[in-house]
Design a protein around this motif. Structure first.
Motif, PDB file in Angstrom:
ATOM      1  N   LEU A 111       8.802  11.699   3.892  1.00 58.62           N
ATOM      2  CA  LEU A 111       8.743  11.992   5.330  1.00 58.62           C
ATOM      3  C   LEU A 111      10.010  12.694   5.823  1.00 58.62           C
ATOM      4  O   LEU A 111      10.000  13.321   6.886  1.00 58.62           O
ATOM      5  CB  LEU A 111       8.528  10.694   6.122  1.00 58.62           C
ATOM      6  CG  LEU A 111       7.159  10.025   5.937  1.00 58.62           C
ATOM      7  CD1 LEU A 111       7.142   8.675   6.624  1.00 58.62           C
ATOM      8  CD2 LEU A 111       6.046  10.907   6.482  1.00 58.62           C
ATOM      9  N   GLY A 112      11.110  12.561   5.085  1.00 57.59           N
ATOM     10  CA  GLY A 112      12.337  13.278   5.433  1.00 57.59           C
ATOM     11  C   GLY A 112      13.151  12.579   6.511  1.00 57.59           C
ATOM     12  O   GLY A 112      12.895  11.437   6.895  1.00 57.59           O
ATOM     13  N   TRP A 113      14.146  13.311   7.020  1.00 57.26           N
ATOM     14  CA  TRP A 113      15.103  12.739   7.972  1.00 57.26           C
ATOM     15  C   TRP A 113      14.665  12.877   9.425  1.00 57.26           C
ATOM     16  O   TRP A 113      15.176  12.182  10.303  1.00 57.26           O
ATOM     17  CB  TRP A 113      16.456  13.426   7.800  1.00 57.26           C
ATOM     18  CG  TRP A 113      16.372  14.939   7.877  1.00 57.26           C
ATOM     19  CD1 TRP A 113      16.189  15.790   6.827  1.00 57.26           C
ATOM     20  CD2 TRP A 113      16.451  15.759   9.047  1.00 57.26           C
ATOM     21  NE1 TRP A 113      16.148  17.098   7.265  1.00 57.26           N
ATOM     22  CE2 TRP A 113      16.307  17.105   8.636  1.00 57.26           C
ATOM     23  CE3 TRP A 113      16.634  15.490  10.407  1.00 57.26           C
ATOM     24  CZ2 TRP A 113      16.331  18.175   9.534  1.00 57.26           C
ATOM     25  CZ3 TRP A 113      16.658  16.553  11.298  1.00 57.26           C
ATOM     26  CH2 TRP A 113      16.512  17.872  10.863  1.00 57.26           C
ATOM     27  N   ARG A 114      13.715  13.755   9.705  1.00 55.20           N
ATOM     28  CA  ARG A 114      13.327  13.997  11.097  1.00 55.20           C
ATOM     29  C   ARG A 114      12.764  12.752  11.799  1.00 55.20           C
ATOM     30  O   ARG A 114      13.120  12.481  12.963  1.00 55.20           O
ATOM     31  CB  ARG A 114      12.331  15.151  11.168  1.00 55.20           C
ATOM     32  CG  ARG A 114      12.952  16.515  10.889  1.00 55.20           C
ATOM     33  CD  ARG A 114      11.922  17.629  11.034  1.00 55.20           C
ATOM     34  NE  ARG A 114      12.530  18.944  10.852  1.00 55.20           N
ATOM     35  CZ  ARG A 114      12.726  19.525   9.683  1.00 55.20           C
ATOM     36  NH1 ARG A 114      12.354  18.891   8.570  1.00 55.20           N
ATOM     37  NH2 ARG A 114      13.279  20.717   9.603  1.00 55.20           N
ATOM     38  N   PRO A 115      11.888  11.969  11.156  1.00 53.96           N
ATOM     39  CA  PRO A 115      11.400  10.755  11.819  1.00 53.96           C
ATOM     40  C   PRO A 115      12.508   9.781  12.197  1.00 53.96           C
ATOM     41  O   PRO A 115      12.429   9.116  13.234  1.00 53.96           O
ATOM     42  CB  PRO A 115      10.447  10.150  10.786  1.00 53.96           C
ATOM     43  CG  PRO A 115       9.993  11.305   9.964  1.00 53.96           C
ATOM     44  CD  PRO A 115      11.183  12.215   9.885  1.00 53.96           C
ATOM     45  N   VAL A 116      13.530   9.686  11.358  1.00 51.32           N
ATOM     46  CA  VAL A 116      14.652   8.794  11.666  1.00 51.32           C
ATOM     47  C   VAL A 116      15.375   9.270  12.925  1.00 51.32           C
ATOM     48  O   VAL A 116      15.694   8.473  13.825  1.00 51.32           O
ATOM     49  CB  VAL A 116      15.632   8.724  10.476  1.00 51.32           C
ATOM     50  CG1 VAL A 116      16.839   7.856  10.827  1.00 51.32           C
ATOM     51  CG2 VAL A 116      14.932   8.193   9.233  1.00 51.32           C
ATOM     52  N   LEU A 117      15.626  10.577  13.009  1.00 52.08           N
ATOM     53  CA  LEU A 117      16.279  11.126  14.207  1.00 52.08           C
ATOM     54  C   LEU A 117      15.409  10.958  15.439  1.00 52.08           C
ATOM     55  O   LEU A 117      15.921  10.778  16.552  1.00 52.08           O
ATOM     56  CB  LEU A 117      16.608  12.601  13.992  1.00 52.08           C
ATOM     57  CG  LEU A 117      17.808  12.912  13.084  1.00 52.08           C
ATOM     58  CD1 LEU A 117      18.093  14.412  13.073  1.00 52.08           C
ATOM     59  CD2 LEU A 117      19.046  12.151  13.530  1.00 52.08           C
TER      60      LEU A 117
ATOM     61  N   LYS B  11       0.809  -1.224   0.000  1.00 56.17           N
ATOM     62  CA  LYS B  11       0.000   0.000   0.000  1.00 56.17           C
ATOM     63  C   LYS B  11       0.842   1.275   0.000  1.00 56.17           C
ATOM     64  O   LYS B  11       0.302   2.370  -0.102  1.00 56.17           O
ATOM     65  CB  LYS B  11      -0.927   0.010   1.218  1.00 56.17           C
ATOM     66  CG  LYS B  11      -1.989  -1.073   1.189  1.00 56.17           C
ATOM     67  CD  LYS B  11      -2.765  -1.146   2.481  1.00 56.17           C
ATOM     68  CE  LYS B  11      -3.654   0.050   2.702  1.00 56.17           C
ATOM     69  NZ  LYS B  11      -4.493  -0.107   3.904  1.00 56.17           N
ATOM     70  N   THR B  12       2.152   1.142   0.139  1.00 54.26           N
ATOM     71  CA  THR B  12       3.016   2.312   0.274  1.00 54.26           C
ATOM     72  C   THR B  12       4.079   2.321  -0.823  1.00 54.26           C
ATOM     73  O   THR B  12       4.546   1.274  -1.253  1.00 54.26           O
ATOM     74  CB  THR B  12       3.702   2.305   1.661  1.00 54.26           C
ATOM     75  OG1 THR B  12       2.706   2.232   2.667  1.00 54.26           O
ATOM     76  CG2 THR B  12       4.517   3.580   1.869  1.00 54.26           C
ATOM     77  N   SER B  13       4.468   3.504  -1.244  1.00 51.45           N
ATOM     78  CA  SER B  13       5.509   3.648  -2.268  1.00 51.45           C
ATOM     79  C   SER B  13       6.797   4.164  -1.640  1.00 51.45           C
ATOM     80  O   SER B  13       6.777   4.779  -0.570  1.00 51.45           O
ATOM     81  CB  SER B  13       5.050   4.606  -3.367  1.00 51.45           C
ATOM     82  OG  SER B  13       4.901   5.913  -2.853  1.00 51.45           O
ATOM     83  N   PHE B  14       7.926   3.931  -2.333  1.00 54.98           N
ATOM     84  CA  PHE B  14       9.207   4.460  -1.868  1.00 54.98           C
ATOM     85  C   PHE B  14       9.156   5.980  -1.774  1.00 54.98           C
ATOM     86  O   PHE B  14       9.713   6.577  -0.852  1.00 54.98           O
ATOM     87  CB  PHE B  14      10.327   4.045  -2.826  1.00 54.98           C
ATOM     88  CG  PHE B  14      10.809   2.638  -2.640  1.00 54.98           C
ATOM     89  CD1 PHE B  14      11.511   2.275  -1.495  1.00 54.98           C
ATOM     90  CD2 PHE B  14      10.568   1.674  -3.605  1.00 54.98           C
ATOM     91  CE1 PHE B  14      11.963   0.974  -1.321  1.00 54.98           C
ATOM     92  CE2 PHE B  14      11.017   0.373  -3.443  1.00 54.98           C
ATOM     93  CZ  PHE B  14      11.707   0.025  -2.302  1.00 54.98           C
ATOM     94  N   GLN B  15       8.479   6.603  -2.741  1.00 59.29           N
ATOM     95  CA  GLN B  15       8.415   8.072  -2.753  1.00 59.29           C
ATOM     96  C   GLN B  15       7.709   8.613  -1.519  1.00 59.29           C
ATOM     97  O   GLN B  15       8.122   9.622  -0.946  1.00 59.29           O
ATOM     98  CB  GLN B  15       7.698   8.552  -4.021  1.00 59.29           C
ATOM     99  CG  GLN B  15       8.475   8.324  -5.311  1.00 59.29           C
ATOM    100  CD  GLN B  15       8.247   6.929  -5.873  1.00 59.29           C
ATOM    101  OE1 GLN B  15       7.647   6.074  -5.228  1.00 59.29           O
ATOM    102  NE2 GLN B  15       8.756   6.697  -7.080  1.00 59.29           N
ATOM    103  N   SER B  16       6.646   7.928  -1.093  1.00 60.21           N
ATOM    104  CA  SER B  16       5.909   8.407   0.070  1.00 60.21           C
ATOM    105  C   SER B  16       6.737   8.275   1.344  1.00 60.21           C
ATOM    106  O   SER B  16       6.676   9.132   2.237  1.00 60.21           O
ATOM    107  CB  SER B  16       4.595   7.640   0.218  1.00 60.21           C
ATOM    108  OG  SER B  16       4.824   6.268   0.472  1.00 60.21           O
ATOM    109  N   LEU B  17       7.541   7.188   1.443  1.00 56.69           N
ATOM    110  CA  LEU B  17       8.421   7.048   2.608  1.00 56.69           C
ATOM    111  C   LEU B  17       9.508   8.113   2.603  1.00 56.69           C
ATOM    112  O   LEU B  17       9.808   8.727   3.627  1.00 56.69           O
ATOM    113  CB  LEU B  17       9.061   5.658   2.617  1.00 56.69           C
ATOM    114  CG  LEU B  17       8.189   4.481   3.052  1.00 56.69           C
ATOM    115  CD1 LEU B  17       8.982   3.195   2.975  1.00 56.69           C
ATOM    116  CD2 LEU B  17       7.649   4.689   4.458  1.00 56.69           C
ATOM    117  N   ALA B  18      10.085   8.351   1.420  1.00 54.54           N
ATOM    118  CA  ALA B  18      11.150   9.354   1.309  1.00 54.54           C
ATOM    119  C   ALA B  18      10.631  10.757   1.613  1.00 54.54           C
ATOM    120  O   ALA B  18      11.365  11.603   2.124  1.00 54.54           O
ATOM    121  CB  ALA B  18      11.770   9.307  -0.086  1.00 54.54           C
TER     122      ALA B  18
END
Length: 347
Positions: free
Chosen positions: A320-326, A311-318
């Motif tokens: 979200l940016g770097w803030r969620p990872v941090l 249901k999700t694409s690579f573009q949609s994950l990308a």
């Protein structure tokens, strides 16, 4: 009171209707797709090592073009919703009240403080990075409780938006990756700090996100450490019920989960979790059946992750940016430092 009863009745009818043969026949193409992805992920994980859930997610992303296919879509939704809740409910068969009480007061206090403070820290970090409180609760709960399983359970009671669904997947990727790294790095921390085998088990069980990685890291040190780490981790898993109920009540009160009168006060799958835990605690589940239930639970979660990936694409994950990872890294560092400080104070 009557509204609550009707909500329970309506919700249970919806759940059972999803398993009706006619509904399963309609859902079969999407279910078959999820099964194929899950089997591929299981094969790669077994043959070459690595986290099964992460493989299922990545393989699912490759089939995003089928997410809007009219034949596949009903089954994909079935796997990402009904099977998700079923898998979380069956997780209760891993936990017993005896295991939790056998820890004693000090480890339980450490677990409770670590879980509550990490969820709150998730909200604080989300605000610092300009993200929503929903994302803070989701990432904080995943880090605090049981990784990908907690992320999926919490997402089931959060407002249903495309952004929340994307963040859930990113959280699953993040906590699974961090857990895998922790399985390698945390035993080195134990060795560097010269923790005894019991303290090491408490540390590993209270800080690593996913159950499988806790077991792996614990038994890398010793059998005793592995046993202690597993029990401490299961105490964290038991915190899933009150955490999800609290979050459900919060968003129910805010009116952000649809028609409140039709929404059960306590999510149906959590009642299943508690029932399974109590049945396991009173030895109502045969040992052989317990193993089967755990396998079914794991398979349901793998299938749901595969469907969520579709249901999700690579573009949609990308996007979200770097803030969620941090955010995830910050919450992980917080729980590690907090647990080490509490262990130092208590010994």
């Amino acid at each position: 009171m009557r509204l609550s009863y009707l909500a329970w009745q309506g919700r249970s009818a919806t759940i059972f209707s999803a398993w009706h043969p006619a509904a399963l026949k309609k859902n079969w193409p999407g279910i078959s797709l999820s099964v194929v992805i899950a089997l591929a992920a299981t094969f790669v994980s077994t043959a070459y090592g690595g986290p099964q859930l992460l493989y299922a997610l990545f393989f699912g992303l490759a089939f995003h073009f089928l997410s809007q296919d009219p034949l596949c879509r009903p089954g994909i939704n079935f796997c990402s919703q009904t099977l998700l809740r079923t898998g979380v409910a069956l997780l209760g068969a891993r936990v017993t009240l005896e295991q939790i009480t056998s820890l004693g007061a000090a480890p339980l206090i450490i677990v409770l403080i670590a879980v509550v403070s990490t969820v709150l820290m998730g909200c604080v970090v989300a605000k610092i990075f300009g993200r929503s409180r929903v994302e803070g609760l989701l990432s904080g709960g995943a880090v605090a409780i049981c990784g990908a399983s907690a992320a999926l359970a919490i997402s089931a009671v959060l407002p249903k938006t495309k952004e929340n669904e994307q963040f859930t997947l990113l959280t699953v990727v993040g906590v699974t990756s961090l857990s895998t790294m922790a399985m390698i790095i945390y035993p080195l921390i134990v060795h560097f700090l010269k923790l005894d085998v019991t303290t090491a088990g408490i540390f590993l069980g209270a800080t690593i996100h996913d159950v499988a990685q806790v077991v792996g890291a614990g038994y890398l040190i010793s059998n005793h450490t592995g046993e202690v780490a597993t029990i401490v981790k299961l105490a964290r898993v038991a915190c899933l019920v009150p955490a999800v109920v609290a979050i459900s009540l919060l968003y129910r009160k805010r009116g952000e989960v649809g028609d409140v009168s039709r929404s059960p006060l306590v999510p149906f799958f959590l009642i299943g979790f508690v029932c399974m835990m109590l049945a396991n605690s009173f030895h109502l589940i045969p040992h052989l059946a317990s193993g089967w239930i755990n396998d079914v639970s794991r398979n349901c979660l793998v299938l749901s992750i595969a469907a969520l990936g579709v249901k999700t694409s690579f573009q949609s994950l990308a996007s979200l940016g770097w803030r969620p990872v941090l955010m995830l890294v910050g919450e992980t560092v917080w729980i590690v430092v907090l647990v080490l400080v509490m262990l130092k104070i208590s010994t």
